[in-house]
Scaffold this active site. Structure first.
Site, PDB file in Angstrom:
ATOM      1  N   HIS A 239       0.836  -1.199   0.000  1.00  0.00           N
ATOM      2  CA  HIS A 239       0.000   0.000   0.000  1.00  0.00           C
ATOM      3  C   HIS A 239       0.873   1.252   0.000  1.00  0.00           C
ATOM      4  CE1 HIS A 239       0.807  -0.529   4.289  1.00  0.00           C
ATOM      5  NE2 HIS A 239       0.298   0.653   4.563  1.00  0.00           N
TER       6      HIS A 239
ATOM      7  N   HIS B 160       1.415   3.999   1.924  1.00  0.00           N
ATOM      8  CA  HIS B 160       1.961   4.786   3.028  1.00  0.00           C
ATOM      9  C   HIS B 160       3.494   4.851   2.970  1.00  0.00           C
ATOM     10  CE1 HIS B 160      -1.893   4.373   5.656  1.00  0.00           C
ATOM     11  NE2 HIS B 160      -1.956   5.381   4.809  1.00  0.00           N
TER      12      HIS B 160
ATOM     13  N   ASP C 261       5.834   4.783   5.102  1.00  0.00           N
ATOM     14  CA  ASP C 261       6.653   3.835   5.856  1.00  0.00           C
ATOM     15  C   ASP C 261       6.652   2.436   5.230  1.00  0.00           C
ATOM     16  OD1 ASP C 261       3.988   3.379   6.600  1.00  0.00           O
ATOM     17  OD2 ASP C 261       4.496   2.817   8.650  1.00  0.00           O
ATOM     18  N   HIS C 262       6.089   2.324   4.035  1.00  0.00           N
ATOM     19  CA  HIS C 262       6.152   1.078   3.274  1.00  0.00           C
ATOM     20  C   HIS C 262       6.763   1.276   1.885  1.00  0.00           C
ATOM     21  CE1 HIS C 262       3.696  -1.508   6.019  1.00  0.00           C
ATOM     22  NE2 HIS C 262       3.374  -0.302   6.461  1.00  0.00           N
TER      23      HIS C 262
ATOM     24  N   HIS D  50      -7.610  -0.471   5.605  1.00  0.00           N
ATOM     25  CA  HIS D  50      -6.580   0.441   6.133  1.00  0.00           C
ATOM     26  C   HIS D  50      -6.382   1.578   5.132  1.00  0.00           C
ATOM     27  CE1 HIS D  50      -2.957   1.702   8.228  1.00  0.00           C
ATOM     28  NE2 HIS D  50      -2.216   1.499   7.147  1.00  0.00           N
TER      29      HIS D  50
ATOM     30  N   ASP E  89      -0.412  -3.853   6.261  1.00  0.00           N
ATOM     31  CA  ASP E  89      -1.114  -3.320   7.431  1.00  0.00           C
ATOM     32  C   ASP E  89      -2.595  -3.694   7.424  1.00  0.00           C
ATOM     33  OD1 ASP E  89       1.290  -2.216   8.124  1.00  0.00           O
ATOM     34  OD2 ASP E  89       0.688  -0.129   7.859  1.00  0.00           O
TER      35      ASP E  89
ATOM     36  N   HIS F 234       4.467  -4.529  10.914  1.00  0.00           N
ATOM     37  CA  HIS F 234       4.891  -3.727  12.066  1.00  0.00           C
ATOM     38  C   HIS F 234       5.105  -4.582  13.310  1.00  0.00           C
ATOM     39  CE1 HIS F 234       4.365   0.409  10.559  1.00  0.00           C
ATOM     40  NE2 HIS F 234       3.371  -0.094   9.828  1.00  0.00           N
TER      41      HIS F 234
END
Length: 255
Positions: free
Chosen positions: A56, A58, A60-61, A114, A133, A171
């Site tokens: 996805h 975001h 942090d990915h 999400h 996530d 995570h």
């Protein structure tokens, strides 16, 4: 032969995964929070990234995708529905499409909730699903874009996979997820035992992911919203499964 999996810690609490096909040497990297730890993990094993699988959009990915792709020449794969907010894709996929890593074949699953356009990758022959996530160890992602009904539908797709499936999520949230889960099912013996095991692992600095789907079905409150005992514990006897899930998610948001 099944994929060989390596869990790579990134940032403060993210994980990337290396998925290596021993037969061909092909190696996928699933999500790239940052490039350096992944390049180090690849180098330590003498592997080269051939593919990057994005779950996805975001940061942090995906923030490390451009650097990793430039360093390795890896083919970047992500959701067609999310292509406008992902790094440039070499292959845009939709639900039901097949992804090949060497000799290993994975199926794309839409797990929106999400985010809209979030996907998971299920490698049935290896018994592995990369969930980002969506489904997480003892938890699920916060509903930033989708609805509770969408997320519940996504979790039901994942819950229907074989129970021995290894769930590779994004995570290290498992300790806090366990503390919350115990507020929903304080009498769940399997959950209490898992919470102790998670505490022990974290005390030694060990990762608590991947987990098995069987563990999640037995202990993850977000997958257990359909069960009569959970509905009773919440005072929601007779409520729909998605409604119960929404209540659990709302409680976790306030936890």
């Amino acid at each position: 032969m099944p994929l060989e999996i390596v869990t790579v810690p990134c940032l403060s609490d993210n994980y990337a995964y290396l998925a290596h096909d021993v037969a061909t040497g092909a190696t996928a990297v699933v999500d790239v929070p940052e490039a350096a730890p992944i390049l180090n993990a690849l180098s330590a094993r003498g592997w080269r990234a051939s593919h990057i699988l994005i779950t996805h959009h975001h940061g942090d990915h995906i923030d490390g995708v451009p650097s990793l792709a430039a360093a390795t020449g890896a083919r970047v794969i992500g959701a067609a529905a999310d292509a406008h907010r992902l790094p440039p894709l070499d292959e845009a996929v939709t639900a039901g499409d097949t992804v090949r890593i060497g000799m290993c074949r994975g199926t794309v699953i839409d797990v929106s909730g999400h985010t809209i356009g979030h996907i998971a990758y299920h490698f049935a022959d290896s018994g592995i699903v990369f969930t980002g996530d969506s489904l997480m160890a003892l938890g699920c992602g916060r509903l930033f874009e989708g609805t509770a009904h969408q997320m519940w539908d996504s979790l039901c797709k994942l819950a229907a996979l074989p129970p021995e499936t290894l769930v590779c999520s994004g995570h290290e949230y498992t300790q806090s997820n366990a503390r919350f889960a115990l507020t929903i099912e304080p009498g769940n013996a399997a959950l209490a035992a898992r919470a102790k095991s998670v505490d022990a692992a974290r005390a030694k600095g060990r990762a608590t992911v991947p987990s098995t789907l069987a563990e999640e079905l037995a202990t993850n409150p977000f997958l257990r919203a359909r069960l009569a005992e959970v509905k009773t514990a919440l005072g929601m006897q007779g409520a729909g499964d998605a409604e119960v899930f929404a209540e659990i998610r709302a409680r976790k948001d306030r936890f």
